[in-house]
Design a protein around this motif. Structure first.
Motif, mmCIF file in Angstrom:
data_model
loop_
_atom_site.group_PDB
_atom_site.id
_atom_site.type_symbol
_atom_site.label_atom_id
_atom_site.label_comp_id
_atom_site.label_asym_id
_atom_site.label_seq_id
_atom_site.Cartn_x
_atom_site.Cartn_y
_atom_site.Cartn_z
ATOM 1 N N ASP A 1 -10.735 -19.694 41.569
ATOM 2 C CA ASP A 1 -10.389 -18.591 42.472
ATOM 3 C C ASP A 1 -10.885 -17.254 41.924
ATOM 4 O O ASP A 1 -11.331 -16.396 42.690
ATOM 5 C CB ASP A 1 -8.883 -18.542 42.712
ATOM 6 C CG ASP A 1 -8.419 -19.590 43.715
ATOM 7 O OD1 ASP A 1 -9.240 -20.452 44.095
ATOM 8 O OD2 ASP A 1 -7.249 -19.547 44.121
ATOM 9 N N ILE B 1 -13.853 -14.220 43.428
ATOM 10 C CA ILE B 1 -13.751 -12.757 43.553
ATOM 11 C C ILE B 1 -14.543 -12.078 42.428
ATOM 12 O O ILE B 1 -14.265 -10.947 42.052
ATOM 13 C CB ILE B 1 -12.286 -12.257 43.616
ATOM 14 C CG1 ILE B 1 -11.463 -12.723 42.408
ATOM 15 C CG2 ILE B 1 -11.632 -12.699 44.915
ATOM 16 C CD1 ILE B 1 -10.081 -12.088 42.328
ATOM 17 N N PHE C 1 -6.018 -3.314 43.894
ATOM 18 C CA PHE C 1 -6.711 -4.408 44.585
ATOM 19 C C PHE C 1 -6.651 -5.682 43.755
ATOM 20 O O PHE C 1 -6.317 -6.755 44.268
ATOM 21 C CB PHE C 1 -8.170 -4.021 44.871
ATOM 22 C CG PHE C 1 -9.004 -5.185 45.307
ATOM 23 C CD1 PHE C 1 -8.911 -5.676 46.606
ATOM 24 C CD2 PHE C 1 -9.870 -5.808 44.423
ATOM 25 C CE1 PHE C 1 -9.674 -6.764 47.008
ATOM 26 C CE2 PHE C 1 -10.635 -6.898 44.815
ATOM 27 C CZ PHE C 1 -10.532 -7.379 46.112
ATOM 28 N N VAL C 2 -6.978 -5.573 42.471
ATOM 29 C CA VAL C 2 -6.988 -6.743 41.591
ATOM 30 C C VAL C 2 -5.581 -7.325 41.454
ATOM 31 O O VAL C 2 -5.397 -8.547 41.478
ATOM 32 C CB VAL C 2 -7.602 -6.390 40.220
ATOM 33 C CG1 VAL C 2 -7.448 -7.528 39.229
ATOM 34 C CG2 VAL C 2 -9.072 -6.010 40.389
ATOM 35 N N GLU D 1 -4.914 -9.409 44.485
ATOM 36 C CA GLU D 1 -5.637 -10.686 44.441
ATOM 37 C C GLU D 1 -4.980 -11.650 43.451
ATOM 38 O O GLU D 1 -4.854 -12.840 43.728
ATOM 39 C CB GLU D 1 -7.104 -10.456 44.067
ATOM 40 C CG GLU D 1 -7.885 -9.696 45.120
ATOM 41 C CD GLU D 1 -7.933 -10.412 46.454
ATOM 42 O OE1 GLU D 1 -8.333 -11.588 46.487
ATOM 43 O OE2 GLU D 1 -7.549 -9.790 47.465
ATOM 44 N N LYS E 1 -1.883 -13.098 45.004
ATOM 45 C CA LYS E 1 -2.220 -14.156 45.968
ATOM 46 C C LYS E 1 -2.506 -15.479 45.255
ATOM 47 O O LYS E 1 -2.058 -16.539 45.696
ATOM 48 C CB LYS E 1 -3.452 -13.764 46.786
ATOM 49 C CG LYS E 1 -3.225 -12.677 47.789
ATOM 50 C CD LYS E 1 -4.548 -12.343 48.476
ATOM 51 C CE LYS E 1 -4.470 -11.063 49.252
ATOM 52 N NZ LYS E 1 -5.787 -10.677 49.826
ATOM 53 N N ILE E 2 -3.243 -15.402 44.159
ATOM 54 C CA ILE E 2 -3.596 -16.609 43.407
ATOM 55 C C ILE E 2 -2.355 -17.239 42.792
ATOM 56 O O ILE E 2 -2.153 -18.455 42.877
ATOM 57 C CB ILE E 2 -4.670 -16.289 42.343
ATOM 58 C CG1 ILE E 2 -5.995 -15.934 43.025
ATOM 59 C CG2 ILE E 2 -4.848 -17.458 41.369
ATOM 60 C CD1 ILE E 2 -7.039 -15.344 42.086
#
Length: 105
Positions: A30, A34, A72-73, A76, A79-80
């Motif tokens: 994942d 990104i 932003f990171v 992400e 989410k992971i």
């Protein structure tokens, strides 16, 4: 000029994830999606493997502030972690005028 972003994390009880200890390889895939990598390349074009659970990426300099990239990171990463039903602590670093060293002792 670009931003250099580093993520490192520790999972709490990864074996309790529905994905078991294999969850680390799934998280790595994942991160690849990104544009994060566990490999850095130096000036001499030599690839170096980063320590476990450490990932890096370069982001373009098209944001107003580096905190936007960090947020932003973080989103992400959340989410992971949610996708694989894992919890843990993380560290995200974003720098514009960056340098790095690689080595072993």
């Amino acid at each position: 000029m670009s931003y250099f972003v580093t993520i490192t994390f520790d999972l709490e009880n990864p074996s309790q994830s529905p994905h078991g200890t294999n969850v680390y390889s799934k998280i790595t895939k994942d991160f690849d999606n990104i544009d994060f990598s566990r490999i850095v390349t130096g000036k001499r074009k030599i690839d170096r493997q980063l320590p476990s659970n450490t990932y890096v990426a370069e982001f373009d300099d098209d944001v107003d502030h580096q905190s936007e990239i960090a947020e932003f990171v973080k989103g992400e990463l959340k989410k992971i972690f949610t996708k694989y039903s894992v919890k843990g602590k993380y560290f995200i670093s974003v720098g514009k005028n960056w340098s790095w060293k690689f080595g072993t002792f």
